[in-house]
Motif scaffolding. Structure first.
Motif, mmCIF file in Angstrom:
data_model
loop_
_atom_site.group_PDB
_atom_site.id
_atom_site.type_symbol
_atom_site.label_atom_id
_atom_site.label_comp_id
_atom_site.label_asym_id
_atom_site.label_seq_id
_atom_site.Cartn_x
_atom_site.Cartn_y
_atom_site.Cartn_z
ATOM 1 N N ALA A 662 25.645 18.989 -21.510
ATOM 2 C CA ALA A 662 26.992 18.685 -22.002
ATOM 3 C C ALA A 662 27.348 17.231 -21.694
ATOM 4 O O ALA A 662 27.870 16.509 -22.553
ATOM 5 C CB ALA A 662 28.010 19.611 -21.364
ATOM 6 N N LEU A 663 27.040 16.788 -20.490
ATOM 7 C CA LEU A 663 27.341 15.397 -20.120
ATOM 8 C C LEU A 663 26.480 14.423 -20.932
ATOM 9 O O LEU A 663 26.948 13.355 -21.326
ATOM 10 C CB LEU A 663 27.114 15.192 -18.618
ATOM 11 N N ASN A 664 25.227 14.812 -21.185
ATOM 12 C CA ASN A 664 24.337 13.974 -22.001
ATOM 13 C C ASN A 664 24.931 13.742 -23.388
ATOM 14 O O ASN A 664 24.975 12.617 -23.880
ATOM 15 C CB ASN A 664 22.975 14.651 -22.171
ATOM 16 N N VAL A 665 25.360 14.833 -24.007
ATOM 17 C CA VAL A 665 25.909 14.740 -25.363
ATOM 18 C C VAL A 665 27.155 13.855 -25.345
ATOM 19 O O VAL A 665 27.349 12.998 -26.220
ATOM 20 C CB VAL A 665 26.244 16.148 -25.895
ATOM 21 N N LEU A 666 28.005 14.034 -24.322
ATOM 22 C CA LEU A 666 29.233 13.247 -24.243
ATOM 23 C C LEU A 666 28.927 11.756 -24.107
ATOM 24 O O LEU A 666 29.554 10.923 -24.754
ATOM 25 C CB LEU A 666 30.060 13.703 -23.044
ATOM 26 N N THR A 667 27.947 11.431 -23.255
ATOM 27 C CA THR A 667 27.619 10.018 -23.049
ATOM 28 C C THR A 667 27.110 9.397 -24.339
ATOM 29 O O THR A 667 27.475 8.278 -24.703
ATOM 30 C CB THR A 667 26.518 9.871 -21.983
ATOM 31 N N LEU A 668 26.272 10.139 -25.036
ATOM 32 C CA LEU A 668 25.731 9.637 -26.292
ATOM 33 C C LEU A 668 26.852 9.468 -27.321
ATOM 34 O O LEU A 668 26.859 8.497 -28.094
ATOM 35 C CB LEU A 668 24.671 10.614 -26.809
ATOM 36 N N ALA A 669 27.792 10.412 -27.287
ATOM 37 C CA ALA A 669 28.926 10.324 -28.213
ATOM 38 C C ALA A 669 29.744 9.075 -27.917
ATOM 39 O O ALA A 669 30.200 8.385 -28.834
ATOM 40 C CB ALA A 669 29.800 11.568 -28.090
ATOM 41 N N VAL A 670 29.911 8.766 -26.639
ATOM 42 C CA VAL A 670 30.669 7.578 -26.254
ATOM 43 C C VAL A 670 29.959 6.332 -26.768
ATOM 44 O O VAL A 670 30.578 5.408 -27.309
ATOM 45 C CB VAL A 670 30.842 7.515 -24.717
ATOM 46 N N ALA A 671 28.629 6.312 -26.634
ATOM 47 C CA ALA A 671 27.861 5.150 -27.100
ATOM 48 C C ALA A 671 27.966 5.032 -28.621
ATOM 49 O O ALA A 671 28.114 3.930 -29.162
ATOM 50 C CB ALA A 671 26.411 5.275 -26.670
ATOM 51 N N GLY A 672 27.897 6.162 -29.310
ATOM 52 C CA GLY A 672 28.052 6.166 -30.770
ATOM 53 C C GLY A 672 29.413 5.616 -31.157
ATOM 54 O O GLY A 672 29.548 4.827 -32.104
ATOM 55 N N PHE A 673 30.419 6.001 -30.390
ATOM 56 C CA PHE A 673 31.773 5.522 -30.623
ATOM 57 C C PHE A 673 31.827 3.998 -30.463
ATOM 58 O O PHE A 673 32.479 3.294 -31.232
ATOM 59 C CB PHE A 673 32.705 6.209 -29.630
#
Lengths: 793, 218
Positions: A662-673
């Motif tokens: 879950a944290l992995n996906v969130l971090t990647l989402a932040v980078a995508g953002f």
């Protein structure tokens, strides 16, 4: 004047809503991820502290049966009569709830029902009272005792008088005796009064707390990385905002606004934004923690037996720390930009510099700084010692790699441009290179996110793989049984001997080795051990020499903490000093361990009769032997098959993975953002660059497709750089930080399929981020492109 | 005397040695007077204007404005001077893009504490900006932007208006119209005007003309 200037400064955001959104969203996401992780940690630690306060765990020495069973009432009475200030404790489970019985009149201070209006008479008399949190009381089966809600009692635990607990648990003896800190002088030794009992000394802090430190340390490291990714976004947004306002600031100063006032107002403006974003971020963190906490609680319960409440409590400390970290992050991100404003000469070139356009000199500085940081990280990794060096390696290495990224990408793009054939390809590579400064912060954020993903996934994966191997090694016997008492142990062992391939007795006793607490275990000479155990270091034929009483085996933790290597002597008593024959990995165990052969164990501790056994037999025979044991009087619950144990252990890891994933996906989402925001921000600045190419005959649709391709290409190159950085991060976590923090090293495993999947996710994130700006470009009206050529505006 | 310059000298760092830009300038300007500052590129016109406006400091010499020795002022003192006594019109307009035309016009008057909404509105009308007050600078033509910049300066009622090639970015017809308006309004307010220009035609419309050559008055 202050109002006028502030109004003018704030008016920038009204006209740059996207930029304001980027700034607030980046900061809120960074704060949210950080404070979410902190909330989970704070909640878990608070639970341990309550548990420790409820049971006096760690704070008080305990007396326990050396063999691990119950303490007879007679021993308790004998100790009290001999002057020992001890208080009995009994524990057991009623359904899902842990029931703890204490004796409030003799319990050391601070232990007992926490409700302020607790009625001690009611607690002791009649049907008794059960103190616990509402959810724990609700989970109890129907009982006659009165239920009293007490929020201070540990989660999942209910506290009652010892007699009530014994009645409800159908027990006679007690599990342990808490030893008060103040004891009368001249009392008889424990060994004289009750030789079957052993004293466990008080420890600093909660034992559960230490056990779970590894988990929390990893979570904290992850939270910090997420925060760093967010701060890169903020840095980009603040840098752009300041760069765009440079001419305005110059004008304001020319019109008479003092520099000090201007800088102070900009600090106030940023602080206000940071507080708003911080408040949103802490709220997001709360939601994140609330959604992850049940899984974290389950992980900790399964992995370490630690009870953590499944819900969140309002803790002002982490709300304040969340706001503090938001302000600190903004200061970090905006510090350089503010400094440039503060030192900007009034008559500096008023023209707008291209955003973050690094000139050759600053690129050289950046390269030198990156090299320097990577050098520092390497030096710390090779020669540093301890946790600070470990985290220093992580910090310097990651920042160094991030700073080096734009230079590396620039070199690759320059090489590609040299190789390009055709006008369009040449323009594409040159234009991509020109875009690099504007996108570099977002790409650095992506690099950090990817490296964090690869690093943490590798670490958790290595942990799982190693632990699975370790379980295979340690859980080699097909069945495990636990007998009720010494007599049954002897009977069952005799019964099993002709029916199974091997019977492996299991027992341990607490000892001290080189002044450190450790446990002494026994091993019966049997092929199971040499066939399954793997050593980190060993002499030739360690098991043969162990059986011959020529030495001992120790775990890695004891080896590191006591500085023991092969051949070093381990003292097990006045007449038993033996060399180390082998050092084995003992992952997840915080305590040092020594293994001696069965005969020597019996000689050193004749009072202990092993009551637990591992059985080696044909797996097909398991059901028949199990039935036979039950027929012999062994409780069904006391027989565990290896597959069930492994299944349970792996379930625990799956939950840990769920949190990490879950944290992995969130971090990647932040980078995508971060990429999306950079592309959107650059889109407006791109028109003057794209308009001439459009005018020369490239369609808007084709230009948009090239913009998409460019984002995906840069993400792909960043992924390639992130792979070694992530693996280096994993190596530092496993081989430096873990060793410094917990005393054992995890062998590192590689997961190429997972990395490939992650790379695809990164490309997808970049493509999705580039999609919107590309669509906008494809739909840009020709008039807007023509406007670039108009000279009037 | 509103403005008095004595032996003003200024150099800028060069590759090998400092490059002198102003080599001892003396100048007097009274209230209500207008003066054109002309000269070739690099002659020191803009530098002199910046020194008078307190944007920069001379290396040597004395500069008095409205009875205040500007050369003795610190940064905040010079900022106060720019706010209260001087008004500047730039070639690049230097409007604040995030404020609308109305707020841009009122900006310096507010800084100086002399904002008068009615007077500002009247000024905007006279400059033909009435219909554009709610627009943002990017929505205006170059001439309209420069008129906004002039309005911003005059709304603050400065004692001295400094204009650095105010029509340099405009076409001939627009430049003429803008200059007409500026001269008319400056004359009405009684302020002094010091204007840098390359145009001999525009210079001829000023009360006096000072020609600089290689950092000296020619």
């Amino acid at each position: 004047m202050t109002r006028t200037v502030l109004w003018a400064l704030l008016s920038h955001w009204r006209r740059a809503l996207l930029q304001l959104f980027t700034l607030i969203a980046g900061l809120a996401l960074a704060t949210g991820l950080w404070s979410g992780v902190q909330a989970i940690n704070a909640e878990a630690r608070a639970s341990y502290d309550v548990a420790a306060a409820t049971l006096g765990e760690g704070r008080y020495a305990r007396i326990e049966a050396a063999s691990g069973g119950e303490i007879a009432l007679a021993d308790y009475v004998a100790l009290r009569r001999a002057g020992w200030q001890v208080s009995p404790v009994v524990q057991g489970r009623l359904g899902e709830v842990r029931l703890v019985g204490i004796e409030p009149l003799t319990a050391p201070g601070g232990i007992g029902p926490g409700a302020e209006d607790a009625d001690i008479a009611a607690f002791l008399s009649g049907v008794g009272q059960l103190f616990g949190r509402a959810e724990a009381l609700d989970a109890l089966p129907a009982l006659d005792a009165e239920r009293v809600v007490a929020p201070d009692v540990a989660p999942g635990t209910v506290l009652t008088d010892i007699s009530v607990a014994q009645r409800l648990l159908e027990r006679d003896g007690v599990d342990a005796l808490l030893v008060a800190p103040e004891q009368p002088l001249g009392r008889a030794d424990l060994a004289e009064i009750a030789p079957d009992l052993a004293l466990r000394l008080a420890q600093d802090g909660s034992e559960i707390g230490r056990l779970t430190d590894s988990f929390h340390l990893n979570l904290t490291a992850f939270g910090l990385l997420c925060f760093a990714v967010g701060i890169f976004i903020v840095h980009g947004a603040v840098g752009l905002a300041f760069e765009q306002r440079r001419p305005v600031l110059r004008t304001m100063r020319a019109l008479g606004v003092p520099l000090g006032r201007l800088v102070a107002l900009m600090v106030a403006e940023l602080t206000g934004i940071a507080l708003v974003a911080g408040t949103i971020g802490v709220g997001l963190g709360w939601l994140l923690a609330a959604s992850l906490l049940p899984d974290v609680a389950a992980t900790l319960r399964g992995l370490y037996g630690a009870e953590v409440a499944g819900g969140l409590t309002f803790r002002p400390v982490w709300w304040l720390s969340g706001l503090g970290i938001a302000v600190l992050g903004t200061a970090l991100a905006a510090g350089a930009a503010l400094w440039r404003i503060a030192t900007m000469p009034l008559l500096a070139a008023g023209g707008r510099r291209a955003w973050a356009m690094a000139d050759a000199r600053s690129a050289r500085w950046q390269g030198a700084l990156a090299l320097g940081l990577i050098g520092v990280a390497s030096a710390l990794a090779l020669w540093g010692d301890g946790l600070v060096a470990g985290f220093g390696t992580l910090g310097a290495g990651l920042v160094g790699a991030a700073l080096a990224l734009p230079l590396l990408l620039g070199a690759v793009l320059a090489a590609a441009a040299r190789l390009a054939r055709g006008a369009l390809a040449q323009w594409f590579w040159a234009d991509t290179r020109q875009q690099l400064p504007g996108l570099s912060l977002a790409l650095m954020a992506l690099l950090l996110a990817m490296a964090a993903n690869i690093g943490v996934s590798t670490m958790v994966g290595s942990f799982r793989q190693t632990f699975t191997g370790f379980l295979d090694q340690r859980l080699a016997p097909e069945l495990y049984i636990e007998t009720a008492d010494d007599a049954q142990a002897r009977t069952v062992e005799a019964f099993l001997a002709p029916r199974v391939r091997s019977v492996l007795p299991l027992a341990s006793v607490e000892i001290e080795v080189a002044g450190l607490p450790a446990e002494l275990n026994l091993a019966r000479p049997d092929p199971t051990y040499p066939e399954n155990w793997r050593f980190l270091q060993s002499v030739e034929t360690p098991w043969v020499r162990l059986a011959a009483r020529e030495g001992v085996l120790i775990n890695e933790q004891l080896s590191r903490r006591a500085g023991l290597g092969l051949g070093d002597a381990v003292s097990l008593g006045p007449r038993a000093e033996l060399p180390v024959l082998g050092i084995y990995g003992d992952y997840g165990n915080p305590v040092g361990q020594v293994i001696v052969t069965e005969a020597l164990f019996a000689e050193l501790h004749p009072e202990i009769v092993p009551r637990r056994f591992g059985l080696r037999l044909d797996p097909d025979e398991v059901p028949r032997i199990r039935a036979a044991l039950i027929a012999e009087g062994v409780a069904e619950a006391a027989i565990t098959d290896q597959a069930a144990l492994k299944r349970f252990s792996l379930q625990v890891f799956e939950r840990t993975f769920a949190v990490t994933a879950a944290l992995n996906v969130l971090t990647l989402a932040v980078a995508g953002f971060a990429i999306l925001m950079s592309l959107l921000t650059l889109a407006a600045l791109r028109l003057p660059q794209l308009a001439p190419v459009w005018a020369l005959g490239l369609t808007r649709r084709r230009l948009a497709a090239l913009e998409m391709l460019r984002a995906v290409l840069l993400a792909a190159l960043t992924t390639l750089v992130a792979l070694p950085v992530g693996l280096a991060l994993a190596w530092v976590l496993l081989s430096v930080v873990n060793v410094a923090a917990f005393g054992w090293r995890l062998p590192m495993a590689l997961f190429p399929a997972a990395y490939a999947q992650l790379g695809l996710f990164a490309l997808l994130a970049a493509a999705l981020a580039a999609l919107w700006p590309a669509i906008r470009l494809a739909r840009t009206p020709p008039a807007a492109l023509l406007g670039v050529f108009a000279s009037e505006r | 005397m509103l403005l008095k310059l004595r032996d003003i000298r200024k150099s800028f760092p060069g590759a090998d040695a400092p490059v002198p830009v102003l080599r001892g300038i003396d100048l007097d300007l009274d209230e209500g007077e207008s003066m054109a500052l002309t000269g070739e590129s690099g002659s020191g016109k803009s530098t002199l204007l910046h020194l008078v406006g307190g944007l920069d400091r001379p290396d040597a010499g004395r500069l008095d404005l409205d009875g205040v020795e500007v050369t003795a002022l610190d940064d905040s003192g010079r900022a106060a001077l720019r706010r209260g006594t001087v008004g500047m019109v730039f070639q690049q307009f230097n409007l604040i893009p995030s404020l609308n035309v109305g707020d841009n016009i009122a900006f310096q008057a507010r800084l100086a504490g002399r904002h008068d909404a009615a007077a500002t509105a009247a000024l905007a009308e006279r400059l033909g900006l009435g219909p554009h007050l709610a627009k943002y600078p990017e929505q205006l033509s170059g001439g309209q932007q420069q008129r906004t910049a002039i309005a911003r300066t005059l709304a603050a009622r400065p004692r001295l208006v400094l204009a650095d090639e105010p029509t340099g970015n405009l076409d001939e017809a627009t430049a003429e119209a803008v200059l007409d308006t500026m001269l008319e309004l400056v004359a009405e307010t009684g302020a002094a005007l010091l204007m840098v220009t390359h145009s001999t035609h525009h210079a001829a419309r000023m009360g006096r003309r000072l020609h600089l050559r290689a950092g000296r008055i020619a």
